[in-house]
Design an enzyme around this catalytic site. Structure first.
Site, PDB file in Angstrom:
ATOM      1  N   LEU A  69      -6.917  -7.623  12.708  1.00  0.00           N
ATOM      2  CA  LEU A  69      -8.226  -7.636  12.050  1.00  0.00           C
ATOM      3  C   LEU A  69      -8.922  -6.283  12.191  1.00  0.00           C
ATOM      4  CD1 LEU A  69      -9.465 -11.242  13.015  1.00  0.00           C
ATOM      5  CD2 LEU A  69      -8.250 -10.514  10.961  1.00  0.00           C
ATOM      6  N   SER A  74      -4.865  -8.141  16.750  1.00  0.00           N
ATOM      7  CA  SER A  74      -4.444  -9.308  15.969  1.00  0.00           C
ATOM      8  C   SER A  74      -4.405  -9.024  14.475  1.00  0.00           C
ATOM      9  CB  SER A  74      -5.397 -10.479  16.206  1.00  0.00           C
ATOM     10  OG  SER A  74      -5.428 -10.774  17.565  1.00  0.00           O
ATOM     11  N   ASP A  80      -7.613   0.035   6.622  1.00  0.00           N
ATOM     12  CA  ASP A  80      -8.453  -0.495   7.693  1.00  0.00           C
ATOM     13  C   ASP A  80      -9.773   0.264   7.813  1.00  0.00           C
ATOM     14  OD1 ASP A  80      -6.148  -1.873   8.022  1.00  0.00           O
ATOM     15  OD2 ASP A  80      -5.756  -1.234  10.085  1.00  0.00           O
ATOM     16  N   ASP A  82       0.834  -1.217   0.000  1.00  0.00           N
ATOM     17  CA  ASP A  82       0.000   0.000   0.000  1.00  0.00           C
ATOM     18  C   ASP A  82       0.866   1.263   0.000  1.00  0.00           C
ATOM     19  OD1 ASP A  82       0.830  -0.754   2.576  1.00  0.00           O
ATOM     20  OD2 ASP A  82      -0.842   0.279   3.546  1.00  0.00           O
TER      21      ASP A  82
HETATM   22  P1  ADP Z   1      -5.971  -4.177  15.657  1.00  0.00           P
HETATM   23  O1  ADP Z   1      -5.089  -4.919  14.718  1.00  0.00           O
HETATM   24  O2  ADP Z   1      -6.962  -5.074  16.324  1.00  0.00           O
HETATM   25  O3  ADP Z   1      -6.583  -2.955  15.048  1.00  0.00           O
HETATM   26  P2  ADP Z   1      -4.645  -2.195  17.269  1.00  0.00           P
HETATM   27  O4  ADP Z   1      -3.468  -2.295  18.168  1.00  0.00           O
HETATM   28  O5  ADP Z   1      -4.562  -1.279  16.112  1.00  0.00           O
HETATM   29  O6  ADP Z   1      -4.989  -3.678  16.806  1.00  0.00           O
HETATM   30  O7  ADP Z   1      -5.911  -1.730  18.097  1.00  0.00           O
HETATM   31  C1  ADP Z   1      -6.293  -2.405  19.278  1.00  0.00           C
HETATM   32  C2  ADP Z   1      -6.841  -1.410  20.274  1.00  0.00           C
HETATM   33  O8  ADP Z   1      -8.141  -0.918  19.839  1.00  0.00           O
HETATM   34  C3  ADP Z   1      -7.120  -2.029  21.618  1.00  0.00           C
HETATM   35  O9  ADP Z   1      -5.945  -2.037  22.415  1.00  0.00           O
HETATM   36  C4  ADP Z   1      -8.180  -1.102  22.188  1.00  0.00           C
HETATM   37  O10 ADP Z   1      -7.603   0.079  22.690  1.00  0.00           O
HETATM   38  C5  ADP Z   1      -8.994  -0.730  20.952  1.00  0.00           C
HETATM   39  N1  ADP Z   1     -10.140  -1.639  20.821  1.00  0.00           N
HETATM   40  C6  ADP Z   1     -10.290  -2.626  19.925  1.00  0.00           C
HETATM   41  N2  ADP Z   1     -11.470  -3.267  20.072  1.00  0.00           N
HETATM   42  C7  ADP Z   1     -12.098  -2.679  21.097  1.00  0.00           C
HETATM   43  C8  ADP Z   1     -13.354  -2.861  21.756  1.00  0.00           C
HETATM   44  N3  ADP Z   1     -14.229  -3.802  21.371  1.00  0.00           N
HETATM   45  N4  ADP Z   1     -13.644  -2.053  22.792  1.00  0.00           N
HETATM   46  C9  ADP Z   1     -12.774  -1.109  23.177  1.00  0.00           C
HETATM   47  N5  ADP Z   1     -11.598  -0.871  22.602  1.00  0.00           N
HETATM   48  C10 ADP Z   1     -11.243  -1.633  21.577  1.00  0.00           C
HETATM   49 MG    MG Z   2      -5.518  -1.304  14.250  1.00  0.00          MG
END
Ligand code: ADP
Ligand code: MG
Length: 378
Positions: A121, A119, A168, A32
């Site tokens: 996603l 992870s 994303d 990208d």
């Molecule tokens: P990802 O690959 O899942 O996007 P990131 O590190 O970019 O990983 O983002 C993860 C962060 O997003 C978590 O640490 C949290 O702060 C926030 N987050 C993700 N899902 C939730 C949720 N269901 N409720 C609250 N915060 C969330």
């Molecule tokens: Mg993320």
């Protein structure tokens, strides 16, 4: 509803329900930022929200993934705060909505997620886009999905300080049921591609391996690509590595590492185009071959895989009925994906789960996924 009222109390205002999907990138990783195309789908794992307006200009949020309660006063300036934890994601979006003069109101919002966090996603983009969508809808706005995804990306870049691209947030906001998005992240040109796998299923495997190296290696790879491109540019006027001609890479980049990085980028972009063609023609075998080739390229030339992802891909590929597998995302952990015949899924889960556990002592979570619509009210 019961739980919502227990947490936030009673009110005459109506509770509305929303959903934001996660996303998985079918193919096209680490290109990208090199002018190439990505091919994400919004998936049926995601975050559901119940939301109800408040009249006092306060936004309260709770989530099933954290004990931390978030309370944001719209009358006060919103600033990043380490102690706010996950609340910073919605706070960044709210701050930007305010700066674009959208008159958002207070709300009680309860999030319930089945999307693995951290992870690869895109749970962060799901939180951002969901928050923005709810608050705009509550304020009576017709949401411009592209504008919302750009606003959320800006929030993650500037408020959270993560230099993510647009994929994303775009996929979470713009997803369409049974479609993949062939997206150029630099020009924002997007084509919806049919995502109908017939008797096959898209399977996502979460390695549960922490992506500890991902950030530093991401920056290193970007710099390596820039160096490779600048060597080519001494002789040719090319906009980016994906639009270079392959012989240029071979002839003008002498350094083995830089050459390998550029080689991945160039081929990965070809694999994306092959995958799009395969999807359009319903040729799943070719799709699987492109995915296999992409994984080898990421592992050998770009060196962003890891033992865990390689093991998942190897285990997946040794199950009859699996016609392609690859790591997906930035690498060094996170998820891999596979295309598996629907009749072999349960055998696939057992085999991959057992072998992965034996080899790594880690548990793999395996999900059957579909391509779903982007954020919406349900
Ligand atoms: P990802 O690959 O899942 O996007 P990131 O590190 O970019 O990983 O983002 C993860 C962060 O997003 C978590 O640490 C949290 O702060 C926030 N987050 C993700 N899902 C939730 C949720 N269901 N409720 C609250 N915060 C969330
Ligand atoms: Mg993320």
């Amino acid at each position: 509803m019961q739980q919502f009222k227990k947490i936030f109390g009673e009110s005459k205002q109506k509770i509305r329900t929303f959903f934001a999907p996660g996303r998985v990138n079918l193919i096209g990783d680490h290109i990208d930022y090199n002018g190439g195309m990505v091919l994400p789908v919004a998936i049926n794992l995601g975050i559901e929200a119940q939301a109800r307006p408040r009249e006092d200009g306060i936004i309260n949020m709770r989530s099933n993934i954290s004990e931390k309660r978030i309370s944001i006063d719209l009358q006060k300036e919103i600033q990043y705060s380490p102690s706010a934890g996950w609340g910073n994601y919605p706070m960044g979006v709210i701050r930007l909505l305010q700066m674009t003069h959208i008159p958002i109101q207070g709300a009680d919002i309860l999030l319930k997620s089945n999307l693995p966090v951290g992870s690869g996603l895109s749970s962060s983009a799901a939180v951002e886009v969901l928050t923005g969508y709810i608050l705009m809808r509550q304020a009576g706005y017709e949401v411009d999905r592209l504008a919302l995804s750009l606003l959320c990306q800006k929030a993650e870049n500037e408020f959270i300080g993560v230099q993510c691209g647009i994929m994303d947030q775009f996929a979470v906001a713009m997803g369409v049921k049974n479609k993949a998005m062939a997206l150029n992240c630099q020009t924002l040109e997007n084509n919806y591609i049919p995502f109908d796998l017939g008797d096959f299923k898209l399977v996502v495997m979460n390695s549960n391996k922490e992506r500890s190296l991902a950030d530093s290696k991401y920056n290193e790879r970007r710099a390596e690509c820039e160096q490779g491109l600048s060597l080519i540019r001494q002789q040719h006027d090319v906009p980016n590595l994906c639009e270079a001609e392959f012989p240029m890479i071979n002839e003008l980049i002498q350094d083995d590492i830089l050459k390998a990085r550029a080689t991945h980028v160039w081929w990965e972009n070809q694999y994306v185009h092959e995958a799009i063609e395969a999807l359009e023609e319903g040729d799943f075998i070719s799709l699987g071959e492109s995915m296999d080739a992409s994984h080898l390229s990421l592992a050998n030339d770009y060196e962003v895989s890891c033992d865990e992802l390689d093991m998942l891909v190897d285990a997946a590929r040794s199950v009859d009925g699996c016609i392609g597998a690859r790591m997906t995302g930035a690498g060094f952990g996170g998820c891999a994906i596979a295309i598996v015949h629907q009749d072999e899924i349960s055998k696939f889960k057992t085999y991959v789960g057992k072998h992965y556990k034996q080899a790594t002592n880690l548990h793999v979570d395996i999900y059957e996924c579909e391509a779903v619509d982007g954020v919406k009210e349900i």
